[in-house]
Each structure stands twice: as C-alpha cells, then as structure tokens.
Motif scaffolding. Sequence first.
Motif, PDB file in Angstrom:
ATOM      1  N   LEU A 161       0.794  -1.288   0.025  1.00 46.67           N
ATOM      2  CA  LEU A 161      -0.153   0.146  -0.048  1.00 46.67           C
ATOM      3  C   LEU A 161       0.905   1.331   0.061  1.00 46.67           C
ATOM      4  O   LEU A 161       1.954   1.435   0.503  1.00 46.67           O
ATOM      5  CB  LEU A 161      -0.980  -0.098   1.190  1.00 46.67           C
ATOM      6  N   PHE A 162       0.512   2.186  -0.908  1.00 45.24           N
ATOM      7  CA  PHE A 162       1.266   3.509  -0.988  1.00 45.24           C
ATOM      8  C   PHE A 162      -0.009   4.561  -0.726  1.00 45.24           C
ATOM      9  O   PHE A 162      -0.981   4.475  -1.446  1.00 45.24           O
ATOM     10  CB  PHE A 162       1.896   3.742  -2.285  1.00 45.24           C
ATOM     11  N   TYR A 163       0.603   5.627  -0.204  1.00 42.42           N
ATOM     12  CA  TYR A 163      -0.643   6.885   0.009  1.00 42.42           C
ATOM     13  C   TYR A 163      -0.307   8.009  -0.739  1.00 42.42           C
ATOM     14  O   TYR A 163      -0.985   8.999  -0.788  1.00 42.42           O
ATOM     15  CB  TYR A 163      -0.776   7.123   1.294  1.00 42.42           C
ATOM     16  N   ASP A 164       0.774   8.178  -1.532  1.00 41.42           N
ATOM     17  CA  ASP A 164       0.985   9.008  -2.618  1.00 41.42           C
ATOM     18  C   ASP A 164       1.914   8.470  -3.632  1.00 41.42           C
ATOM     19  O   ASP A 164       2.530   7.432  -3.348  1.00 41.42           O
ATOM     20  CB  ASP A 164       1.793  10.199  -1.853  1.00 41.42           C
ATOM     21  N   GLY A 165       2.027   9.358  -4.704  1.00 39.64           N
ATOM     22  CA  GLY A 165       2.425   8.869  -5.884  1.00 39.64           C
ATOM     23  C   GLY A 165       4.147   8.849  -5.702  1.00 39.64           C
ATOM     24  O   GLY A 165       5.061   8.080  -6.210  1.00 39.64           O
ATOM     25  N   ARG A 166       4.616   9.694  -4.658  1.00 41.03           N
ATOM     26  CA  ARG A 166       6.191   9.963  -4.753  1.00 41.03           C
ATOM     27  C   ARG A 166       6.745   8.499  -4.029  1.00 41.03           C
ATOM     28  O   ARG A 166       7.842   8.164  -4.296  1.00 41.03           O
ATOM     29  CB  ARG A 166       6.557  11.168  -3.920  1.00 41.03           C
ATOM     30  N   SER A 167       5.936   8.104  -2.851  1.00 43.22           N
ATOM     31  CA  SER A 167       6.636   7.175  -2.231  1.00 43.22           C
ATOM     32  C   SER A 167       6.436   5.690  -3.279  1.00 43.22           C
ATOM     33  O   SER A 167       7.254   4.832  -3.000  1.00 43.22           O
ATOM     34  CB  SER A 167       5.742   6.696  -0.911  1.00 43.22           C
ATOM     35  N   LEU A 168       5.313   5.516  -4.097  1.00 39.08           N
ATOM     36  CA  LEU A 168       5.266   4.499  -4.923  1.00 39.08           C
ATOM     37  C   LEU A 168       6.542   4.623  -5.973  1.00 39.08           C
ATOM     38  O   LEU A 168       7.121   3.542  -6.266  1.00 39.08           O
ATOM     39  CB  LEU A 168       4.180   4.739  -5.947  1.00 39.08           C
ATOM     40  N   LEU A 169       6.808   5.618  -6.443  1.00 37.17           N
ATOM     41  CA  LEU A 169       7.969   6.064  -7.381  1.00 37.17           C
ATOM     42  C   LEU A 169       9.375   5.411  -6.681  1.00 37.17           C
ATOM     43  O   LEU A 169      10.130   4.985  -7.283  1.00 37.17           O
ATOM     44  CB  LEU A 169       8.136   7.460  -7.810  1.00 37.17           C
ATOM     45  N   GLU A 170       9.313   5.776  -5.505  1.00 36.58           N
ATOM     46  CA  GLU A 170      10.793   5.542  -4.789  1.00 36.58           C
ATOM     47  C   GLU A 170      10.868   4.305  -4.315  1.00 36.58           C
ATOM     48  O   GLU A 170      12.044   3.862  -3.976  1.00 36.58           O
ATOM     49  CB  GLU A 170      10.868   6.580  -3.534  1.00 36.58           C
TER      50      GLU A 170
END
Length: 237
Positions: free
Chosen positions: A37-46
């Motif tokens: 689970l990710f709650y923003d796009g930046r954490s997904l990209l990282e």
Amino acid sequence: MLKFAICDDEPVMARQILGQLTDYIKEKQLAPYCADLFYDGRSLLESGCDYDLIFLDIRMTQPDGMETARMLRKQRNHSLLIFVTALKEYVFDSFEVEAYDFLVKPLKTDRFRRTMDRALRSLKQRTLKQILIRRGNSCEIIPLAQIVYCEVQGRKIYIHQNDGTVIDYYDRLEELERRVDGRFFRCHRSYLVNLGYIRGCNAGQIVLPRDERIPVSRLREQNLTQALLQYMKERNL
C-alpha cells in the motif's frame, strides 16, 4: 509470485481495494502473492515499482496519479496500470500512459473481478511467450512482450527491446515472423513491429515509445490499422 501495488491517498479506499484483491486471490487460489500500500505517488515511485500490476488513484496530491503514471513510463516501467477514480472524464487521458483499465469509485465487485480476469490473462501471456535466439555457440531467451520491433539489415536481424538493448543475430525476417504471435505486424519488408508499442502512425512512419520511428509501407497502412483495431479489441475482451 504476483506482486501488486495499491496507491491511493485515501486509506479507507486503499484498504477497500486491498480487500477486493485479497478476496479475488483467495477465490482463484493464486497464492503466493504480495500487495503493498502507498498513500502518495512519490512513495510509489521511490519504491522501485517492481510490480506486475498497480492500482493507481488519479486525484492525489502532486504528483497526482496521471503524473505518477507518466513518470513510471518515462522510467520504462511496464507494470499493468489500473486507474481508480470517481471522475469518468479522465478515461481518455489514461490512454496516454498505456493504462490497462479504468475502475470507477465506488468499486463494483463484478467489474473488479472482470478486470482482474483479463489482467491475469495478460500477465500470463507476458510470462509464457518467448523465443530462443541462437548467436554462434550461445543462445538467449527473449520474452515477446519485451520486443518493441525487429529490423533486418543485410543478413542480420536486430531485435530492439523495451529496455533500450538491441540483440543481433543471423536469420531471415520471414523466419522470425513465423515464430512470433499475432501481436506482431510486418509493417515493411525490413521491419516487424509489436502492435502493443505503437503510439501512432504519421506520414508513412510508425511512432513508438521514446519517439522512435520506423517506416510503414504505403500498401500496408490499411492492414496496419485493421491489425491495431483487432489487437485492441482482443485486449479488451
């Protein structure tokens, strides 16, 4: 192991998607799998984005879902993207980033399961279909999904892959055409293209990712259009 990511800035919605996914996986007996689970796009990209399928909300704080998807594609990420949003008008923008499907909030179980059925068939095809290339005393196995296009120069075939690498070996393009499947189209006597990577056709040239262009014979342009329509129809069954 199948790897899923769910990116939504509403924790309740993210858990709802996870619940639908978990129920589907259990019913289909597809374990093992993992879902992050990710709650923003930046954490997904990282995270590195090493996922088979990503559920991505569109309306998030910057980068929003659409911008996150653009960044993923610029990084040559080929995960299946399924957008989840309450705004149907974004459906047309989703084609720009090669979205696999589009789910509207609130999620409907039947619609979710139909989408997952198709997505898993696509993932299975990606995994199973490959060709063996012999180069002297060595050989390489190449998944068909990685091939963007092939060209022949002299007695050599050059296979251009989605990560930018090119493999060359001695063979005839007619022989390679016989070995690949229906996602490939002979657009020119010297070129064989993967329909899944075509972004457009203009002035006798096929537009590919990273703005690469290859020729299409004038006499084959109409057949190319028909092949693309059939490919899109089959993909969205």
